[in-house]
Design a protein around this motif. Structure first.
Motif, PDB file in Angstrom:
ATOM      1  N   ARG A  77      13.912  -6.283  -1.256  1.00  0.00           N
ATOM      2  CA  ARG A  77      14.404  -6.661  -2.432  1.00  0.00           C
ATOM      3  C   ARG A  77      13.733  -5.932  -3.536  1.00  0.00           C
ATOM      4  O   ARG A  77      14.437  -6.023  -4.798  1.00  0.00           O
ATOM      5  N   ALA A  78      12.600  -5.451  -3.575  1.00  0.00           N
ATOM      6  CA  ALA A  78      11.763  -4.683  -4.519  1.00  0.00           C
ATOM      7  C   ALA A  78      12.542  -3.355  -4.793  1.00  0.00           C
ATOM      8  O   ALA A  78      12.948  -2.818  -3.859  1.00  0.00           O
ATOM      9  N   ALA A  79      12.765  -3.109  -5.905  1.00  0.00           N
ATOM     10  CA  ALA A  79      13.432  -1.592  -6.293  1.00  0.00           C
ATOM     11  C   ALA A  79      12.585  -0.536  -5.841  1.00  0.00           C
ATOM     12  O   ALA A  79      11.528  -0.565  -5.866  1.00  0.00           O
ATOM     13  N   GLN A  80      13.483   0.494  -5.326  1.00  0.00           N
ATOM     14  CA  GLN A  80      12.728   1.714  -4.944  1.00  0.00           C
ATOM     15  C   GLN A  80      12.502   2.617  -6.197  1.00  0.00           C
ATOM     16  O   GLN A  80      12.962   2.709  -7.012  1.00  0.00           O
ATOM     17  N   PRO A  81      11.302   2.969  -5.960  1.00  0.00           N
ATOM     18  CA  PRO A  81      10.567   3.828  -7.426  1.00  0.00           C
ATOM     19  C   PRO A  81      11.311   5.247  -7.360  1.00  0.00           C
ATOM     20  O   PRO A  81      11.952   5.719  -6.392  1.00  0.00           O
ATOM     21  N   LEU A 125       1.879   6.852  -4.581  1.00  0.00           N
ATOM     22  CA  LEU A 125       2.540   7.011  -5.806  1.00  0.00           C
ATOM     23  C   LEU A 125       1.720   6.611  -7.108  1.00  0.00           C
ATOM     24  O   LEU A 125       1.797   7.121  -8.048  1.00  0.00           O
ATOM     25  N   GLU A 126       0.947   5.438  -6.603  1.00  0.00           N
ATOM     26  CA  GLU A 126       0.317   5.014  -8.078  1.00  0.00           C
ATOM     27  C   GLU A 126      -1.262   5.147  -7.853  1.00  0.00           C
ATOM     28  O   GLU A 126      -1.773   4.723  -6.724  1.00  0.00           O
ATOM     29  N   ASP A 127      -1.969   5.001  -8.798  1.00  0.00           N
ATOM     30  CA  ASP A 127      -3.403   5.018  -8.833  1.00  0.00           C
ATOM     31  C   ASP A 127      -3.859   3.543  -8.427  1.00  0.00           C
ATOM     32  O   ASP A 127      -3.815   2.332  -9.407  1.00  0.00           O
ATOM     33  N   PRO A 216       5.413   2.474   3.824  1.00  0.00           N
ATOM     34  CA  PRO A 216       5.227   2.834   2.178  1.00  0.00           C
ATOM     35  C   PRO A 216       6.679   2.745   1.228  1.00  0.00           C
ATOM     36  O   PRO A 216       7.688   2.932   1.821  1.00  0.00           O
ATOM     37  N   ARG A 217       6.260   2.068   0.121  1.00  0.00           N
ATOM     38  CA  ARG A 217       7.470   2.054  -0.739  1.00  0.00           C
ATOM     39  C   ARG A 217       7.701   3.386  -1.493  1.00  0.00           C
ATOM     40  O   ARG A 217       7.044   3.589  -2.516  1.00  0.00           O
ATOM     41  N   LEU A 218       8.604   4.122  -0.885  1.00  0.00           N
ATOM     42  CA  LEU A 218       8.684   5.607  -1.397  1.00  0.00           C
ATOM     43  C   LEU A 218      10.052   5.708  -2.185  1.00  0.00           C
ATOM     44  O   LEU A 218      10.877   5.063  -1.608  1.00  0.00           O
ATOM     45  N   PRO A 219      10.275   6.641  -2.999  1.00  0.00           N
ATOM     46  CA  PRO A 219      11.461   7.093  -3.384  1.00  0.00           C
ATOM     47  C   PRO A 219      12.434   7.407  -2.213  1.00  0.00           C
ATOM     48  O   PRO A 219      11.928   8.248  -1.276  1.00  0.00           O
ATOM     49  N   ASP A 220      13.559   7.241  -2.363  1.00  0.00           N
ATOM     50  CA  ASP A 220      14.671   7.610  -1.247  1.00  0.00           C
ATOM     51  C   ASP A 220      14.555   8.937  -1.132  1.00  0.00           C
ATOM     52  O   ASP A 220      14.767   9.473   0.078  1.00  0.00           O
ATOM     53  N   PRO A 228      15.094   3.737   8.882  1.00  0.00           N
ATOM     54  CA  PRO A 228      15.707   2.506   9.477  1.00  0.00           C
ATOM     55  C   PRO A 228      15.305   1.164   8.799  1.00  0.00           C
ATOM     56  O   PRO A 228      15.583   0.053   9.225  1.00  0.00           O
ATOM     57  N   VAL A 229      14.429   1.203   7.904  1.00  0.00           N
ATOM     58  CA  VAL A 229      13.740  -0.128   7.260  1.00  0.00           C
ATOM     59  C   VAL A 229      15.112  -0.957   6.710  1.00  0.00           C
ATOM     60  O   VAL A 229      15.042  -2.276   6.979  1.00  0.00           O
ATOM     61  N   PRO A 230      16.068  -0.366   6.027  1.00  0.00           N
ATOM     62  CA  PRO A 230      17.028  -1.612   5.386  1.00  0.00           C
ATOM     63  C   PRO A 230      17.916  -2.271   6.588  1.00  0.00           C
ATOM     64  O   PRO A 230      17.977  -3.524   6.733  1.00  0.00           O
ATOM     65  N   ALA A 231      17.919  -1.426   7.864  1.00  0.00           N
ATOM     66  CA  ALA A 231      18.423  -2.040   8.813  1.00  0.00           C
ATOM     67  C   ALA A 231      17.729  -3.157   9.526  1.00  0.00           C
ATOM     68  O   ALA A 231      18.240  -4.207  10.074  1.00  0.00           O
ATOM     69  N   LEU A 232      16.350  -2.853   9.357  1.00  0.00           N
ATOM     70  CA  LEU A 232      15.477  -3.848   9.943  1.00  0.00           C
ATOM     71  C   LEU A 232      15.421  -5.112   9.189  1.00  0.00           C
ATOM     72  O   LEU A 232      15.439  -6.406   9.698  1.00  0.00           O
TER      73      LEU A 232
END
Length: 258
Positions: A77-81, A125-127, A216-220, A228-232
């Motif tokens: 649910r968290a927005a992709q950076p 992505l972040e420090d 990792p929460r990475l940009p698309d 496959p994470v969204p399908a999971l």
């Protein structure tokens, strides 16, 4: 130890009574002594905190364990950076004589979401160095540098694929998705609120949800095609919809009787 935060998630409560939590751990085969020893070890390691409640005690998730649990609950649910044009990077050179520090640094960084691009190069992505307790007291012979690595999106995608081993992760997530969908298709009747349902719910979700912490929460733009994470997460959500109410009802009954 992922069983304890799983029970917090099923209970949908920020605090659980020690007696009830011990009873629920017993459903998973832990003796009362073993359950208490597990909670004591988690408290000593800062993964839970105890709160005195009259003559008994309650427990809350704490520290990095609590933050990881929040990540699992947040799911996709968290927005992709957005790709900022560079990775934050932690460069380190630690001699073999300080291997324990080097290993602790790498473990802590990976736990915070860093990927290892190559030996001595951790990226994110972040420090997040402020959260790296291992950096508080580095040995005198350790060389540490915090910087940024600028890359175009194509090179950044290649770097991400290496640092987080995205190909292997993708195969793992696809396998979990297939397993969950197959289990749902084979379900003959709605689950009842009982210990057996709780155990089955745990068997289905504990490993896939723990594995999502490695994603990792990475940009698309940096993720492989068909990631496959969204399908999971859709499969996890369906298991939660089918098993969650019955498992939660059972857990609530046990906790309320404590």
């Amino acid at each position: 130890m992922s069983l304890v935060p799983f029970l917090f998630g099923v209970a949908q409560r920020a605090e659980l009574p020690g007696v009830g939590l011990t009873r629920l751990l017993g459903d998973f085969g832990l003796s009362e002594a073993a359950a208490r020893a597990l909670l004591l070890r988690m408290r000593q390691e800062g993964q839970v905190e105890s709160i005195r409640r009259g003559r008994g005690a309650g427990y809350r998730l704490a520290g990095e364990y609590g933050r990881r649990f929040d990540r699992v609950r947040a799911g996709d649910r968290a927005a992709q950076p957005e790709w900022p044009g560079s990775f934050h990077a932690l460069l380190y050179q630690v001699p073999e004589s300080s291997r324990a520090f080097r290993d602790a640094l790498r473990r802590a960084a990976v736990g915070l979401g860093y990927g290892q691009l190559q030996q001595g190069v951790l990226i994110a992505l972040e420090d997040r160095t402020a959260q790296l307790g291992a950096l508080a007291d580095p040995p005198a012979d350790a060389q540490l540098f915090v910087t940024r690595l600028a890359m175009d999106a194509a090179d950044a995608a290649r770097a991400a694929r290496i640092a987080w081993d995205l190909d292997e992760l993708g195969r793992t997530y696809a396998e979990h998705t297939e397993t969950l969908n197959a289990a749902l298709a084979e379900l003959a009747a709605p689950p009842e609120p009982c210990a057996e349902t709780l155990l089955r719910y745990s068997d289905l979700l504990k490993t896939p949800m723990t594995e999502t912490l490695r994603s990792p929460r990475l940009p698309d733009a940096l993720l492989p095609d068909g990631w496959p994470v969204p399908a999971l997460w859709r499969a996890i959500g369906e298991v939660q919809r089918v098993y969650g109410p019955a498992a939660s009802a059972y857990v609530t009954a046990v906790l309320d009787a404590s």
